[in-house]
Write an enzyme that holds these catalytic residues in place. Structure first.
Site, PDB file in Angstrom:
ATOM      1  N   ASP A 174     -12.690 -20.198  62.706  1.00  7.87           N
ATOM      2  CA  ASP A 174     -11.802 -19.112  62.307  1.00  7.87           C
ATOM      3  C   ASP A 174     -11.963 -17.941  63.268  1.00  7.87           C
ATOM      4  O   ASP A 174     -13.069 -17.449  63.481  1.00  7.87           O
ATOM      5  CB  ASP A 174     -12.134 -18.654  60.882  1.00  7.87           C
ATOM      6  CG  ASP A 174     -11.203 -17.550  60.410  1.00  7.87           C
ATOM      7  OD1 ASP A 174     -10.123 -17.874  59.884  1.00  7.87           O
ATOM      8  OD2 ASP A 174     -11.557 -16.359  60.566  1.00  7.87           O
ATOM      9  N   LYS A 221      -5.037 -15.173  63.839  1.00 10.07           N
ATOM     10  CA  LYS A 221      -4.297 -14.246  62.978  1.00 10.07           C
ATOM     11  C   LYS A 221      -3.464 -13.247  63.789  1.00 10.07           C
ATOM     12  O   LYS A 221      -3.894 -12.780  64.856  1.00 10.07           O
ATOM     13  CB  LYS A 221      -5.277 -13.479  62.077  1.00 10.07           C
ATOM     14  CG  LYS A 221      -6.221 -14.383  61.293  1.00 10.07           C
ATOM     15  CD  LYS A 221      -7.240 -13.596  60.506  1.00 10.07           C
ATOM     16  CE  LYS A 221      -8.305 -14.499  59.927  1.00 10.07           C
ATOM     17  NZ  LYS A 221      -9.270 -14.957  60.951  1.00 10.07           N
ATOM     18  N   HIS A 249      -2.620 -11.210  59.318  1.00 14.53           N
ATOM     19  CA  HIS A 249      -3.982 -10.762  59.035  1.00 14.53           C
ATOM     20  C   HIS A 249      -4.066  -9.829  57.825  1.00 14.53           C
ATOM     21  O   HIS A 249      -4.949  -9.969  56.974  1.00 14.53           O
ATOM     22  CB  HIS A 249      -4.554 -10.069  60.276  1.00 14.53           C
ATOM     23  CG  HIS A 249      -6.053 -10.065  60.327  1.00 14.53           C
ATOM     24  ND1 HIS A 249      -6.761 -10.084  61.510  1.00 14.53           N
ATOM     25  CD2 HIS A 249      -6.990 -10.028  59.350  1.00 14.53           C
ATOM     26  CE1 HIS A 249      -8.056 -10.079  61.245  1.00 14.53           C
ATOM     27  NE2 HIS A 249      -8.215 -10.027  59.944  1.00 14.53           N
ATOM     28  N   TYR A 251     -10.724  -9.580  66.425  1.00 12.95           N
ATOM     29  CA  TYR A 251     -12.167  -9.740  66.607  1.00 12.95           C
ATOM     30  C   TYR A 251     -12.580  -9.507  68.060  1.00 12.95           C
ATOM     31  O   TYR A 251     -13.768  -9.333  68.343  1.00 12.95           O
ATOM     32  CB  TYR A 251     -12.626 -11.129  66.158  1.00 12.95           C
ATOM     33  CG  TYR A 251     -12.288 -11.472  64.716  1.00 12.95           C
ATOM     34  CD1 TYR A 251     -11.887 -10.487  63.807  1.00 12.95           C
ATOM     35  CD2 TYR A 251     -12.366 -12.784  64.253  1.00 12.95           C
ATOM     36  CE1 TYR A 251     -11.574 -10.801  62.499  1.00 12.95           C
ATOM     37  CE2 TYR A 251     -12.053 -13.100  62.950  1.00 12.95           C
ATOM     38  CZ  TYR A 251     -11.650 -12.117  62.076  1.00 12.95           C
ATOM     39  OH  TYR A 251     -11.335 -12.439  60.771  1.00 12.95           O
TER      40      TYR A 251
END
Length: 326
Positions: A44, A78, A111, A49
């Site tokens: 994931d 996402k 997201h 990130y």
């Protein structure tokens, strides 16, 4: 217990995956490769990130070493909040694919149900939450976009072969019900915060009854949030006496019992770790079962304690009040 769940498209998603949020820069690639060597087949990640290039290097290294094939791995990414306009959705997905070094993602999620002002790649990537960090009053700047507009562009990603399945993250029942009412391609997954202190019974049930597979993030509660000031370290479920008693009964760790509880509730779960021993420990949950009393006891730990709440952190950190769970 099944090690996979079946999505509405008929494709399988592994019940246990590796989360990469807050993964330490510089070690993400090796962590992903080690996880794949241990046996993980669900990775994931997300634009926000800031480590998808490292995730991609780890995946490619494992594939080139013969650990697995691309088709064996379920990769989730996402769509970030600044890319909700229809003209930005595909370019955001293509940037993710470029960073990952992949032709497609297995699952692409919205997201957050939060649309923010667009920030061009060349200005800042990932754009994060604040529109202009150099402003005298830096803040998160909302740019309302109808969910339907974003979702129709997400459906276009499936049509183009860039995403095999699409879904959402941090959505409540009402938003899901609305989306399900008009979507041509229904959401396959809703990824939300889930742990014994936040069981979200009604949301989990609603998703199950409507064919939406749930993925639970932050399965250990406060553990990921204490280092960034969003929780206290002592709030971690891994310090809880109730969970400790269940763990002792099964001769397993508290983390293993928390992950097993999640899987037995019927959803997928994505713990994060860059420690090889913990990667192995977290993956080693398919050789025991929690009985009905264990499940009841762990579910009884619920405090409705949400750590990842934009209604709180967006105002504190980004000068914008934006509740999505109220």
């Amino acid at each position: 217990m099944a090690q996979y769940l079946v999505l509405r498209t008929g494709r399988k998603i592994p019940a246990l995956g590796l989360g990469t949020w807050k993964a330490e820069p510089g070690v993400v690639a090796s962590c992903v490769e080690e996880a794949l060597r241990v046996g993980y087949r669900h990775i994931d990640c997300a634009c926000d990130y800031g480590n998808e290039d490292e995730v991609g290097r780890g995946i490619r290294s494992a594939i080139s070493s013969g650990v697995c094939k691309r088709e064996d791995i379920f990769v989730t990414s996402k769509l970030w909040n600044t890319y909700h306009h229809k003209e930005h959705v595909r370019m955001a997905c293509e940037r993710t694919l470029k960073d990952l070094g992949l032709d497609y993602v297995d699952l692409y999620l919205i997201h957050f149900p939060i649309s923010l002002r667009f920030v061009p790649f060349e200005k800042r990537y990932p754009p994060e939450w604040i529109f202009d960090p150099d402003s005298p009053n830096p803040k998160m700047e909302v740019d309302p976009v109808p969910l339907r507009e974003t979702w129709e562009a997400m459906e276009g990603l499936v049509d183009a072969g860039l995403a095999k399945d699409i879904g959402v993250s941090n959505f409540n029942c009402q938003l899901l019900a609305d989306l399900l009412s008009y979507s041509r391609i229904k959401p396959s997954v809703n990824q939300v915060e889930l742990h014994p202190y936040l069981t979200q019974e009604m949301l989990v049930r609603f998703c199950k009854e409507n064919g939406v597979v749930v993925t639970g993030y932050s399965p250990f509660g406060a553990l990921s949030y204490a280092p960034i000031g969003m929780a206290k370290a002592e709030e971690s479920i891994l310090n809880d006496a109730v969970l400790k008693k269940v763990a002792q009964k099964h001769n397993k760790s508290l983390a293993q019992c928390a992950l097993k509880w999640a899987c037995q509730r019927g959803y997928t779960v994505i713990p994060k770790s860059s420690n090889l021993q913990r990667l192995k420990e977290n993956f080693d949950i398919f050789d025991f079962e929690l009985d009905s009393e264990d499940m009841k006891v762990i579910s009884g730990m619920d405090r409705n304690r949400r750590y990842n709440d934009p209604g709180i952190f967006a105002e504190k950190a980004f000068n914008c009040f934006y509740p999505i769970h109220g």
